[in-house]
Design a protein around this motif. Structure first.
Motif, mmCIF file in Angstrom:
data_model
loop_
_atom_site.group_PDB
_atom_site.id
_atom_site.type_symbol
_atom_site.label_atom_id
_atom_site.label_comp_id
_atom_site.label_asym_id
_atom_site.label_seq_id
_atom_site.Cartn_x
_atom_site.Cartn_y
_atom_site.Cartn_z
ATOM 1 N N LYS A 161 0.993 -1.130 -0.039
ATOM 2 C CA LYS A 161 0.153 -0.065 -0.046
ATOM 3 C C LYS A 161 0.843 1.118 -0.149
ATOM 4 N N ALA A 163 1.777 5.361 0.464
ATOM 5 C CA ALA A 163 1.359 6.384 1.420
ATOM 6 C C ALA A 163 0.259 7.402 0.945
ATOM 7 N N LYS A 164 0.102 7.702 -0.190
ATOM 8 C CA LYS A 164 -0.759 8.303 -0.907
ATOM 9 C C LYS A 164 -1.393 7.740 -2.009
ATOM 10 N N TYR A 167 -0.105 11.223 -5.950
ATOM 11 C CA TYR A 167 0.896 12.218 -5.894
ATOM 12 C C TYR A 167 0.651 13.456 -6.928
ATOM 13 N N THR A 185 6.447 6.052 -1.954
ATOM 14 C CA THR A 185 6.819 5.065 -0.882
ATOM 15 C C THR A 185 5.565 4.064 -0.631
ATOM 16 N N THR A 187 4.308 0.439 1.462
ATOM 17 C CA THR A 187 4.727 -0.515 2.837
ATOM 18 C C THR A 187 3.945 -1.852 2.572
ATOM 19 N N THR A 257 -0.302 3.466 -7.643
ATOM 20 C CA THR A 257 -0.614 4.815 -6.929
ATOM 21 C C THR A 257 -0.525 5.667 -8.226
#
Length: 799
Positions: A161, A163-164, A167, A185, A187, A257
């Motif tokens: 997943k 972070a946003k 972007y 990034t 995780t 993303t």
């Protein structure tokens, strides 16, 4: 294991399974039983009892359990076994700690440990439990409570997943390959310490070939050179980045993303004119600073990189026109610097240059110029102009004593157009209200028409109007400043009124007053006054004047004693002469009073006239105050008289309102303020005059009726009226329900001896035409009007 991507992972998994079975099935423990006794001796005894050490029967540290178990049966974890267990069923295993009895259960007879639920390592990675062994019969603990851990073994059940979800990034246009744009990034919730479940790899799925991403760090970089990344060609890009676990191998989970990338502007484009030649035309009468036209240049850049400025670099109109930049539209505005004249120049050509205000990045221009040029042609249109004076203003001088008709100076104007129309001159009388000057209409000569006085006005500012003879609407004005030169035509005089005193006992030659003078003239070298004593008069033996040489003089005594009884006031004439040509002089009078002084020369007492004039009011002031007092008293008396006057109502209110009762008595009775008694004299005599009236707010005493002055009529007896009224008064006084004594009682009685009998038409047996109303004129002015009315009606019927 053949399904796993890496053989090493399979090998590690097999070793782990074998060790788990070995640990769970092997009981390696030590047990020490401490038998309690008395005090321990130095040789190992305590209270005479020997301490014995026993080997612990069982011991364990941790178990492993795989998360997300999907089987239908309970998941077997391992087995707890003690050396104390002989298999006879006398022991009981007890489990406590995290999830004991709920998540984890133990077989109390044989120590088998199971998991009852499906567990998730991402929620809880391990559980801490405690176990012991007790005797079923006695309930006593046979083993000390021991703690162990159940760890969950991770599986790849979580995708990466970011972070946003979105972007936002930017990069300068014309960037080199590999320029960093931004970093994304992701995780993974799986265990990063075991296997590759949390090991991520980044890749770009959308955005080729403009951008690339580092597979390990997630840094996005430009992938094309400066020639391809041009903002003016394309400004916005959308890049999709993927993150895949299992180190990017097949079977891994993926997360994505989106990155929106905008190319920021650099100053890589110079401004360019939209056209090379501009044409404008303006009238010659245009004012300076007024815009002539606008020129436009285009810059493909944005913001400050698109800001530009214009300048006139050459042309025959270089000093006649200017160009400024409109900050909002970035247009060039051409304005007029100097007045234009069609008769001199009919067109102008300008070369205008445009360039950026910011430094231009020339790496991408090659041989292209950084500036641009345009030609501007401006045509001048002829305008019928008013006359033009040779000067913007005129300044003239004349002596103040110049004779009427003397020329002061002249002005000159001419028609600037090619027609050369003749000009007529006049003076704007709004600037010469006293009509002191005039101008010759043909040649512009200004001359005096009334005497001048510099002391009244040293400067005169007038305006001369020039008008075209053939076109009266074409006019212009010019200011003319006339300065009056001073002539010594005013005599000097005392600067103020001087009055002083001299002591009866004084010294000869003592100064008693210093005098100075003023002069309305203004000589070039300044004022110079001379003071002297008048030649004639007896005062020369009493006082003298000493000129100080600084436009002041001192008045000195010539005697040592003066007497109030002999002479109390001296008038000393002082002659003042100026030093200019022609010389002017005047005589000023100094008043000197003789006073009694103390030893120090301070005044103590002067004559009575001096005290009165200094301490009291003048006779004129006293007369003025007295007149004001008299006028004020007269106004007060007049106001009081007007207030007491009352307007009487006429006997007959309306001409048409003639009834049986001639007089209307609209009085409702008096009160505390009712001070006017009712006069019934009008019933008997219309010409009766009210002279005295009894106040109805005072109780009547004595005679009930006030005396009334009447005009006697010999032919008429009033006894019937008196009897009628007396009878009504008696009835009213004896009536207990009658109003108070000061209330009005109306007695309507016409009398019985009227010559005209009744005036009512109800009781008249004859017609109106049979009546003769001329006798009404004998009753007085009030009934004369009635006679005129009825007499007029009779005359109308007869006619």
């Amino acid at each position: 294991c053949t399904t796993l991507p890496f053989p090493l992972t399979c090998l590690l998994t097999m070793i782990w399974a074998c060790l788990s079975l070995y640990v769970n099935s092997t009981s390696i423990s030590r047990k020490t039983v401490l038998e309690m006794g008395g005090e321990e001796d130095r040789d190992g005894t305590k209270g005479g009892k020997i301490l014995k050490r026993f080997k612990r029967g069982w011991m364990w540290n941790q178990f492993f359990l795989q998360e997300e178990y999907t089987g239908s049966d309970k998941q077997y974890i391992g087995k707890l076994q003690s050396d104390m267990d002989k298999g006879d069923g006398t022991l009981k295993y007890i489990l406590t700690g995290d999830g004991a009895g709920d998540i984890f259960t133990i077989d109390e007879n044989n120590g088998d440990l199971h998991a009852n639920k499906r567990l998730d390592r991402e929620e809880k990675a391990f559980y801490t439990l405690r176990a012991t062994v007790v005797n079923k019969n006695t309930g006593l603990k046979l083993e000390p409570e021991t703690e162990f851990i159940v760890k969950l073994h991770d599986i790849n059940d979580n995708e990466p997943k970011f972070a946003k979800e979105l972007y936002i990034a930017s990069a300068p246009e014309r960037s080199n390959i590999g320029t960093s744009v931004t970093q994304v990034t992701a995780t993974d919730a799986d265990d990063s310490m075991y296997g590759n479940s949390a090991k991520l790899r980044y890749s770009i799925s959308q955005g080729h070939p403009y951008f690339s991403v580092d597979p390990n760090t997630g840094i996005i970089r430009t992938a094309l050179g400066p020639g391809e990344m041009d903002r003016e060609k394309r400004e916005h890009y959308q890049v999709v980045i993927e993150a895949k676990d299992m180190a990017g191998q097949r079977g891994g989970l993926t997360g994505t993303t989106t990155v929106n990338i905008t190319l920021t502007d650099v100053n890589d484009n110079p401004p360019r004119f939209s056209q090379s030649i501009y044409q404008f035309s303006v009238p010659e009468s245009i004012k300076t600073g007024i815009p002539v036209g606008r020129i436009n240049a285009v810059d493909k850049d944005l913001g400050k990189n698109a800001e530009m400025y214009y300048s006139v670099v050459s042309g025959d109109g270089l000093d006649m026109f200017d160009v400024i930049t409109d900050k909002d539209s970035q247009e060039g505005i051409i304005t007029v610097l100097k007045p234009l004249d069609y008769e001199k120049t009919r067109s102008y050509t300008l070369e205008i240059q445009v360039q950026n205000t910011q430094t231009l990045d020339t790496r991408f221009l090659g041989y292209l110029p950084t500036k641009d040029m345009a030609t501007v042609r401006i045509g001048i249109e002829d305008v019928d102009e008013p006359p033009l004076f040779e000067k913007a203003s005129y300044m003239m001088e004349v002596k103040e004593d110049a004779a009427v008709g003397t020329a002061v100076g002249s002005v000159r104007a001419m028609d600037p157009d090619g027609y050369n129309s003749p000009v007529r001159y006049s003076i704007d009388r709004r600037t010469d209200l006293d009509r002191l000057f005039n101008v010759h209409s043909g040649n512009g000569s200004i001359f005096i028409i009334r005497p001048l006085d510099r002391e009244e006005a040293a400067w005169h500012n007038i305006s001369v109007i020039a008008t075209e003879f053939n076109k009266p609407l074409q006019t212009s004005w010019v200011p003319v400043y006339v300065r009056l030169l001073d002539v010594n035509d005013n005599a000097p005089k005392f600067a103020s009124f001087y009055e002083t005193f001299v002591c009866e006992k004084t010294k000869a030659g003592q100064k008693i007053q210093t005098v100075s003078a003023v002069d309305a003239d203004d000589p070039v070298g300044g004022h110079k006054f001379f003071f002297s004593l008048a030649m004639e008069g007896a005062y020369r033996g009493n006082f003298t004047v000493k000129d100080n040489g600084d436009n002041t003089a001192g008045v000195l005594t010539r005697r040592s004693s003066y007497s109030q009884l002999h002479k109390s006031i001296y008038l000393v004439p002082v002659v003042i002469t100026d030093g200019d040509f022609p010389m002017q002089s005047s005589t000023g009078t100094l008043t000197v009073r003789v006073c009694t002084c103390d030893r120090e020369g301070n005044m103590e007492l002067c004559n009575a006239e001096a005290q009165t004039s200094s301490a009291g009011l003048s006779t004129g002031a006293l007369v003025a105050i007295l007149l004001c007092v008299i006028i004020l008293l007269m106004i007060i008396v007049l106001f009081a008289a007007l207030k007491r006057q009352k307007k009487k109502e006429p006997l007959i209110i309306s001409k048409e309102d003639v009834r049986d009762n001639v007089v209307s008595y609209n009085d409702e009775g008096g009160g505390e303020e009712d001070t006017q008694a009712f006069d019934i004299g009008a019933l008997r005599n219309p010409e009766a005059i009210e002279e005295s009236k009894q106040r109805r707010d005072i109780i009547p005493s004595g005679t009930l009726y006030p005396p009334i002055r009447r005009t006697a009529i010999p032919s008429r007896d009033n006894a019937d009226v008196r009897d009628f009224i007396n009878q009504r008064v008696q009835d009213n006084d004896s009536n207990p329900t009658a109003p108070p004594y000061d209330s009005l009682a109306t007695y309507a009685y016409e009398g019985t001896s009227s010559v005209a009998e009744s005036l009512s038409s109800l009781e008249s047996a004859s017609s109106e035409g049979d009546q003769d109303y001329n006798y009404l004129s004998d009753w007085g002015p009030r009934f004369r009007k009635l006679a005129d009315m009825y007499g007029a009606e009779d005359s109308d019927r007869e006619s």
